[in-house]
Design a protein around this motif. Structure first.
Motif: not given
Length: 834
Positions: A674-689, A720-731
């Motif tokens: 689910l971290l691949k681009p298409r599932p990730a984009a859909l999950r973002a859209t569902l989160w916003a709604a 699916g992004w991990l907070d790493c201080g000044p950056l975020a790394i993909r989980l």
């Protein structure tokens, strides 16, 4: 022929009496003849008419700017000033003879009244106001009065937006004409424009625009009062005063009648009135116009035609002589006289005009018409230069004539610029029409005519572009005929909405977007006609969407659902994260049943998209059904649509979770798929709604690290992004690399792996804070203890307390399963998908 007295006849009366038609008939009934008109465009119009009857080889046209004289010419159409009176012909006629009283040009008409005679017949045409003076000055003339063929009646004041079709609106300055024409365009679709400064070609094109009913309104100066025959039903005055070249003055009653009389043609009645800010007409004035009863003229303009060329002073004296006959008076000093007066004060000019020939040449040059009226000495200088060349060389230099005409053929510029160039080219057409002045005169006449035609066509197009909206004009005509039900409206296959064949907007999905150029008083009716077409189109569109394959639909990242790229609905918060509601985009053309039909179809589409893109989640849920100890974990995972942060998991469950595609990492429980681009984009859209939030731009596909985003709380972890201080790394990258490093440093600090920064997608300078966020410590080589580590070593890493993000600030708190929880909907989706 001895004892035969040529007949002199005056045919008088108001407009629309058939006077000009009678004169043309009489002219062509004689073996030869000349007729003089007050305007060049009238001479051209009647020349064309005579050619159609007698043929081009027998008809001539002579104006100041044009000379078409075939060798076999027998009948001549001319301006009054250009009538070749040295030619003996059987018939002579002068139109609008009442212009003898005009203070500027009247002396020319008076000269024709007194001296122009045909060998057999002479005819003067004009208004009844000249009868008394005509009988006094030409006692032998027979006078016939002709009644108007139709009635002319007063219609009062009418607003510009309420004027009837086939109306002419009359103003008395270019600025007023432009302002009114723009108002008519915005309210009624457009108009033709007629002004005295237009060339015959432009004027004819504008009149054709009106006559062919492409527009229903004409805005004009008083130029329409002189013999322009058009299908005008109503004349509306926007003003009752004019600047006559010397001063502003009110219009005389006879002038108002001359203009108003253009309403009605043949046996069709006409009306006149006022519009805009025009002051009301008095009852006496209205009565005078309706009954054609005006005070007779008391004086006619006169200028001596017997000129003395012995010297400049003698010429001036003869031009300034006073008339000796009663009823004649000197009019205004014409431009030719003013030019002569100006040049007479020049010592060099006086020195060169010592012979009658030179004085005559100077007078000829001064008679070049001042069409430009620039109120400068430019025209005087031109006349002086022409005189000098004629006196010194006998003709004008061809390169000078060529250069002057060439520069005037440019078609760039606005309306006023083009009209100014037309005035300039008319001057050079006049000069080129003098074969005694210009060598190869025919060549330069043709060049001047070509330049005038180019300018005329360009001016017509500019007038069209500024004052005509063909679409609105056609629609307005239909509206004037009745209710908009009479308008033919339709929707094309491309979604364009047309009324009477003209586009008025587009239908985008189920929303109508009117053309931004539609305006004015008729906008409401035009749009009503468009909506009638849309009323029949919408049910067809609903049916097409209901039957449309999923390929015709698309869910956009912002939650908008499109049909063939047209937005028709959007996602809204529903009963669960994975069960968004469908909101149909507002449209006045959809009723409740149609909205529900669309909503049901789009809900099925969205369920299909979720089931397909989040298939690993549904597969994991199905697999967990048969393993009770996994069911609760996967249920909680489904609540977050595939990523559950900071979740402690029994080590015994990890192999079972891995088998169903779920990773139990140090930072989150997640499905890597689910971290691949298409599932990730859909999950973002569902989160916003679900959260009713605006969705910020997401990282580009393929990125494994990004600058710490300024996103709403919880979104980074959810995506699916991990907070790493000044950056975020993909989980998934953070989990894999953290596990490798933790294993390497499980007993003692381990050397820093080669290329670690590159694997994390970060700069080497960012390693320390990123590793710290991953639960590791970077030990620089200079602080390593030699006793502990031996000789100097490269940088090392050591395990610190492995960090797990706090759930309160980054994710929804874990909750026990319940039947109403979003995961219950996930189960329903899973059953439908299976």
């Amino acid at each position: 022929m001895s004892g035969f007295a040529p007949r002199v006849k005056a045919v008088l009366g108001p407009t629309n009496t058939g006077k000009t038609h009678l004169a043309i008939e009489r002219l062509l009934g004689h073996a030869s003849g000349i007729i003089g008109f007050p305007l060049r465009l009238l001479a051209r119009e009647n020349y064309d008419r005579m050619v159609s009857i007698k043929g081009a080889r027998h008809v001539a046209l002579i104006t100041g700017e044009e000379k078409i004289v075939p060798p076999d010419a027998r009948w001549f159409s001319c301006t009054v000033e250009a009538m070749p009176l040295d030619r003996a012909v059987e018939f002579i006629a002068v139109d609008e003879i009442q212009l003898c009283a005009d203070a500027d040009r009247g002396h020319v008409f008076t000269d024709r009244l007194l001296h122009a005679r045909g060998m057999v017949e002479t005819m003067f045409l004009g208004a009844e106001t000249i009868r008394k003076l005509l009988k006094r000055l030409v006692p032998e003339a027979e006078v016939e009065t002709r009644p108007r063929l139709s009635q002319l009646s007063f219609a009062g004041h009418t607003k510009l937006s309420r004027l009837p079709p086939r109306s002419a609106i009359v103003a008395f300055s270019a600025a007023e004409v432009y302002a009114i024409a723009e108002a008519v365009r915005s309210r009624r679709g457009g108009c033709a424009v007629v002004m005295g400064r237009l060339s015959p070609r432009t004027r004819n094109a504008q009149v054709a625009l009106y006559q062919d009913k492409e527009v229903d309104f004409l805005v004009a100066t008083d130029a329409i009062g002189m013999g322009l025959n058009m299908d005008v039903d109503h004349v509306a005055f926007a003003g009752l005063s004019k600047f006559d070249g010397h001063r502003p003055r009110p219009l005389a009653a006879a002038e108002i009648a001359q203009i108003a009389g253009r309403a009605g043609r043949g046996m069709r009645d006409g009306t006149f009135g006022t519009t805009g800010r025009c002051r009301p007409l008095t009852e006496e004035l209205v009565t005078a116009v309706e009954t054609h009863a005006f005070e007779p003229l008391e004086q006619l303009a006169w200028r001596n035609a017997n000129l003395d060329f012995t010297s400049i002073d003698a010429l001036l004296a003869s031009l300034l002589a006073s008339p000796e006959r009663q009823g004649l008076t000197r009019g205004h000093d014409a431009s030719d006289l003013l030019t002569l007066v100006s040049l007479s004060g020049d010592a060099a000019t006086r020195d060169r005009t010592r012979t009658p020939r030179a004085v005559r040449l100077l007078w000829d040059a001064c008679q070049i018409p001042d069409f430009r009226k620039l109120a400068t000495d430019a025209h005087t200088k031109l006349c002086a230069r022409v005189f000098q060349h004629l006196l010194d060389d006998g003709s004008l230099p061809e390169d000078w004539v060529a250069a002057q005409i060439a520069v005037l053929g440019r078609t760039d510029g606005d309306i006023d610029t083009l009209m100014q160039r037309l005035a300039d080219v008319r001057i050079w057409a006049y000069i080129a029409a003098r074969p005694d002045w210009v060598r190869n005169a025919l060549v330069w006449q043709n060049r001047a005519r070509e330049a005038e035609d180019l300018l005329s066509d360009a001016l017509h197009e500019k007038l069209m572009a500024r004052f005509v909206d063909r679409r609105a004009a056609k629609i307005t005509r239909s509206l004037d005929a009745g209710e908009p039900a009479g308008l033919i409206s339709a929707v094309t296959s491309s979604g364009e909405v047309v009324v009477e064949g003209h586009p008025v907007g587009r239908i985008d999905g189920f929303r109508f977007e009117p053309d931004a150029t539609i305006g004015g008083a008729d906008k409401r009716l035009v749009l009503r006609a468009a909506r009638r077409a849309l009323g029949g189109e919408m049910p067809r569109r609903v049916a097409r969407v209901e039957a449309a394959p999923d390929a015709d639909l698309a869910l956009q990242p912002d939650g908008v659902i499109t049909w063939r790229t047209a937005p028709i609905a959007r996602l809204r918060q529903g009963s669960a994260l994975l069960a968004p509601a469908i909101e149909i985009i507002d449209s006045e053309f959809l009723d409740g049943a149609q909205r529900e039909t669309l909503r049901a179809r789009l809900a099925r589409y969205v369920e299909t998209v979720i089931a397909h893109e989040l298939m690993p989640l549904f597969a994991a849920a199905r697999a967990a059904d048969s393993t009770p100890e996994l069911r609760g974990v996967v249920h909680r995972l489904a609540e977050q649509a595939g990523i559950l942060p900071a979740t402690p998991i029994d080590a015994a469950l990890r192999p079972a979770l891995r088998r169903i595609g779920v990773r139990a990492g140090h930072f989150a429980l997640y499905l890597p798929a689910l971290l691949k681009p298409r599932p990730a984009a859909l999950r973002a859209t569902l989160w916003a709604a679900w959260r009713k939030r605006w969705l910020p731009p997401l990282p580009a596909p393929g990125r494994i690290s990004i600058a710490a985003p300024d996103w709403p709380a919880g979104l980074a972890t959810y995506l699916g992004w991990l907070d790493c201080g000044p950056l975020a790394i993909r989980l998934d990258i953070a989990e894999r690399i953290a596990a490798e490093l933790r294993h390497a440093a499980r007993r003692r600090p381990a050397p820093l792996p080669h290329g670690l920064a590159s694997r994390l997608g970060i700069a080497p300078a960012d390693l320390a804070p990123v590793l710290q966020a991953l639960g590791l410590r970077l030990i620089p080589p200079e602080i390593l203890d030699d006793a502990s580590f031996g000789p100097p070593q490269p940088a090392r890493i050591a395990i610190t307390a492995l960090r797990r993000p706090a759930t309160a600030s980054h994710a929804e708190p874990a909750r026990p399963p319940n039947p109403d929880h979003p995961f219950a909907v996930l189960a329903a989706f899973r059953r439908e998908a299976s």
